[in-house]
Design a protein around this motif. Structure first.
Motif, PDB file in Angstrom:
ATOM      1  N   ARG A 126      -7.457   9.661  -3.122  1.00  0.00           N
ATOM      2  CA  ARG A 126      -6.770   9.959  -4.377  1.00  0.00           C
ATOM      3  C   ARG A 126      -7.762   9.989  -5.543  1.00  0.00           C
ATOM      4  NH1 ARG A 126      -3.851  11.061  -1.337  1.00  0.00           N
ATOM      5  NH2 ARG A 126      -1.651  10.641  -0.985  1.00  0.00           N
ATOM      6  N   ASN A 168     -11.253  -2.441  -8.774  1.00  0.00           N
ATOM      7  CA  ASN A 168     -10.994  -3.700  -8.073  1.00  0.00           C
ATOM      8  C   ASN A 168     -11.692  -4.853  -8.767  1.00  0.00           C
ATOM      9  OD1 ASN A 168      -9.448  -2.489  -6.097  1.00  0.00           O
ATOM     10  ND2 ASN A 168     -11.202  -2.108  -4.750  1.00  0.00           N
ATOM     11  N   TYR A 178      -3.526  -7.263  -4.532  1.00  0.00           N
ATOM     12  CA  TYR A 178      -4.973  -7.311  -4.733  1.00  0.00           C
ATOM     13  C   TYR A 178      -5.560  -8.612  -4.204  1.00  0.00           C
ATOM     14  CZ  TYR A 178      -5.933 -10.624  -8.487  1.00  0.00           C
ATOM     15  OH  TYR A 178      -6.116 -11.757  -9.194  1.00  0.00           O
ATOM     16  N   ALA A 226       0.836  -1.199   0.000  1.00  0.00           N
ATOM     17  CA  ALA A 226       0.000   0.000   0.000  1.00  0.00           C
ATOM     18  C   ALA A 226       0.875   1.255   0.000  1.00  0.00           C
ATOM     19  CB  ALA A 226      -0.914   0.000   1.216  1.00  0.00           C
ATOM     20  N   LEU A 277       1.520   6.889  -6.745  1.00  0.00           N
ATOM     21  CA  LEU A 277       0.471   7.871  -7.070  1.00  0.00           C
ATOM     22  C   LEU A 277       0.914   9.285  -6.701  1.00  0.00           C
ATOM     23  CD1 LEU A 277      -2.715   5.897  -5.943  1.00  0.00           C
ATOM     24  CD2 LEU A 277      -1.749   6.131  -8.240  1.00  0.00           C
ATOM     25  N   PHE A 290     -13.647   3.126  -7.634  1.00  0.00           N
ATOM     26  CA  PHE A 290     -12.713   2.249  -6.922  1.00  0.00           C
ATOM     27  C   PHE A 290     -13.195   0.803  -7.007  1.00  0.00           C
ATOM     28  CE2 PHE A 290     -11.380   0.431  -2.704  1.00  0.00           C
ATOM     29  CZ  PHE A 290     -10.047   0.313  -3.013  1.00  0.00           C
ATOM     30  N   LEU A 321      -6.601   5.398  -0.823  1.00  0.00           N
ATOM     31  CA  LEU A 321      -6.842   5.196  -2.257  1.00  0.00           C
ATOM     32  C   LEU A 321      -8.072   5.983  -2.703  1.00  0.00           C
ATOM     33  CD1 LEU A 321      -6.065   1.376  -2.483  1.00  0.00           C
ATOM     34  CD2 LEU A 321      -4.754   3.242  -3.531  1.00  0.00           C
ATOM     35  N   TYR A 334      -3.066   2.493 -11.321  1.00  0.00           N
ATOM     36  CA  TYR A 334      -3.576   1.573 -10.304  1.00  0.00           C
ATOM     37  C   TYR A 334      -3.636   0.143 -10.841  1.00  0.00           C
ATOM     38  CZ  TYR A 334      -6.667  -0.254  -6.618  1.00  0.00           C
ATOM     39  OH  TYR A 334      -7.215  -0.986  -5.591  1.00  0.00           O
ATOM     40  N   ILE A 385       2.248   1.809  -3.498  1.00  0.00           N
ATOM     41  CA  ILE A 385       1.295   2.359  -4.460  1.00  0.00           C
ATOM     42  C   ILE A 385       0.996   3.818  -4.130  1.00  0.00           C
ATOM     43  CG2 ILE A 385      -0.864   1.681  -3.307  1.00  0.00           C
ATOM     44  CD1 ILE A 385      -1.917   0.918  -6.051  1.00  0.00           C
ATOM     45  N   GLU A 386       1.000   4.113  -2.870  1.00  0.00           N
ATOM     46  CA  GLU A 386       0.777   5.505  -2.483  1.00  0.00           C
ATOM     47  C   GLU A 386       1.897   6.384  -3.041  1.00  0.00           C
ATOM     48  OE1 GLU A 386       0.250   6.084   1.708  1.00  0.00           O
ATOM     49  OE2 GLU A 386      -0.695   8.040   1.424  1.00  0.00           O
TER      50      GLU A 386
END
Lengths: 216, 216, 216, 216
Positions: free
Chosen positions: B138, B164, B108, B72, B79, B160, B135, B97, B75-76
DNA sequence: GATGAATGAGCGTTCATTCAT
DNA sequence: AATGAATGAACGCTCATTCAT
């Protein structure tokens, strides 16, 4: 004949017990991670012996699969019934689907599990794919009916994914009651449906004009 | 002071070993269903003893969670980096993403697992929620930047979920190579992004004018 | 009387079904380790229900034993038939015995099993011993006929053991075809027979002049 | 160094426990059909937990095999020891072998089992064959030493078979004490040994002059 | 702090036998 | 007499976790 009747009774009884097991399993699967449900638990819940479970199912996976397929049948019937009376709008379709998943958490849990991790024996994979395709076909019908011609199949994929994603993302949102969750997921589904309905006539751009579909 | 240095070194060493374990676990999780990875395997892969793992993590779930949180963070950062150079479009955001999820299936899978199944201890739940909210924030930023004022938070939820869902639905599509899957999921993400971008100014209807949000 | 006929028919039918089961069991035992054959398999192969098997046999051991005894009868008949036409030489006798065992692996497997392992209920033990004694008697006859007077019974024991040992030792020699095995075991039997024929007039020594036989 | 000592101790301890398990298993195997001995029984008898057994052996078969091979080592040592002091006569050799089998029923039971039915994994088959060949080699040495030139290998096969057969045929003769059985089997072994010693110079006949040996 | 052997509850599954029909 | 579904004890084996060293 008396014989015929007896055979019929036997079959009915057998079917009844199978349903008993199926039902017990389903209830258990709904209560907790279905993969952590044991044969012993199912047997106890169904009021039969361990051996009896294996009398009706070759192994646990088989039982899992049967629960899943039973659910798939149900949802198919629900969608078909609605279809007959009057073709549902895309919104209505999404509502039905999400409502069903809310009331049958096991179904989406299993779908999710099989999709995320599950090794499945080939024939089970086939059955799973068949269910997925059925759902996708229904969505595509609605999309076509809605007059969204571009990328019908691709849009169906996207919409299907979105609906599943809603459940994945919110169905177990901590601290919410089932009712709150149902309302929220239904609202999100409505947004998604409207978004797709109003915005799906996407102009063909370089990026989405790819020649070959990977998945269909 | 010498003492301070030694303490620092100790801490560094400790941190290094922790990273070692984390890294080994991550690699293993990527290879197969993370839930089927055993402590033994991780210990072996990390070149440490079983006991050492329990020295750094209270239990397996803790380690799982740490791997998840590390992802996490990554990915943060991805971004954020993009955000700094130039605010990415919604499309670009979705692309980033989905690309990340493709390259880090474990993330995931874990997200999916915790969402589908997972009973998590309260503090872990908090951490998971924090990631989710990050997330979501963002996404909301991008939606606002795109000028889609209505239901920004709700739309963020929907988008979102959709992203997913794309991964859930297609990341393991049987018979496809990772590359084919990446291309397909990216294309679906693009469709979703465009759909949301062009169609999200939904008129307020009775059904979506609900007073109170369940989840935010 | 009609009644008598019906009773006869009934008995015949009963016997036929018993033979059916016996035959099916035998075939199965020949195919794989007889101890791993299940009641279900036998029932299926015989085309009867599980219950029926228990109608004819008290339990599996009983059925095993019956198969064994049937085989013993067969071999007795084979030896007797040969005996009638012309008393076979010791060599010929050994050849017949080994050939039969080659063609009826189940028999020697069962014999081996009961000897090695088997707890048997007392009456079954009696039956087994009876078979053994029968075989031993036949050997002793041949030994006596051959004019080997000393220790006839003891020599019969030794020769019988040797023949059984040949099968035990070589009947499943890995990588050989049944035909190769048959040839090899027959050759060994021939050697043993000749060895006993030419060398069995052993002078009485201290060690073999023991007063009392343990087994006869 | 202290470290070295500790490691040594650890290894010794480990070895001791392994021997503990091995010993307990052996005792149990001797008492009843070794195939019916369960992991639980062994664990209990050895005073360790089930898991510990699997810490030392990959599975039950492995443990079975180790017991068997340990026995084979023992018997090899016994035969070798005697060989050094003074080459034993064929009689003495047979006596040693049969005496050992009497005192270690498990060994011949296992040998018998593996020969009769046992599917063994390839590496286990190799080990079993190695043991068999070792025994056969020893017999052949004695046969050669005795000056019986014809068919030395074949005669070794025959003699080996005969000795095994003696045990198979009489080791569990019902109603006899172990001592009676030992005496009887030793006597039979003596007869066989003498028979082979005095009678094995068999003239080559058509039947035993076969060109190709099946098994060697 | 690092180790890894020990633990044992618990797993899915088998199968001889019973017994109501 | 024939059936076969139901039974459940027992099996081999796994693996997260503990703890003495």
């Amino acid at each position: 004949m008396a014989l015929k009747k007896m055979v019929e009774l036997k079959l009915k009884e057998r079917d009844a017990r199978r349903r008993l097991i199926l039902h017990a399993a389903r209830e258990l699967f709904a209560k907790k991670d279905f993969r952590s449900v044991t044969v012993r638990e199912i047997a106890k819940a169904a009021g039969v012996s361990i051996g009896t479970i294996y009398n009706y199912y070759e192994n646990l996976t088989d039982l899992f699969l049967d629960v899943f397929l039973k659910s798939a049948e149900e949802i198919e019937q629900i969608l078909n019934k609605e279809n007959l009376s009057a073709a549902p709008s895309l919104s209505r379709f999404c509502e039905l689907y999400i409502a069903y998943l809310n009331d049958n958490m096991t179904f989406y849990q299993m779908m999710g599990h099989f999709m995320l991790v599950g090794y499945l024996p080939p024939d089970a994979t086939d059955k799973l794919n068949h269910v997925m395709r059925m759902l996708m076909d229904r969505i595509e019908e609605r999309i076509n009916a809605q007059g969204m011609h571009n990328h019908a199949r691709l849009s169906a994929h996207a919409l299907f994914s979105a609906l599943n994603g809603i459940m994945i993302s919110y169905a177990r949102y901590p601290g919410r009651t089932p009712d709150q969750i149902k309302r929220h997921t239904l609202r999100l589904a409505e947004i998604v449906a409207q978004t797709f309905a109003s915005g799906s006539k996407i102009k063909k751009t370089k990026s989405n004009r790819l020649k070959k579909e990977v998945v269909s």
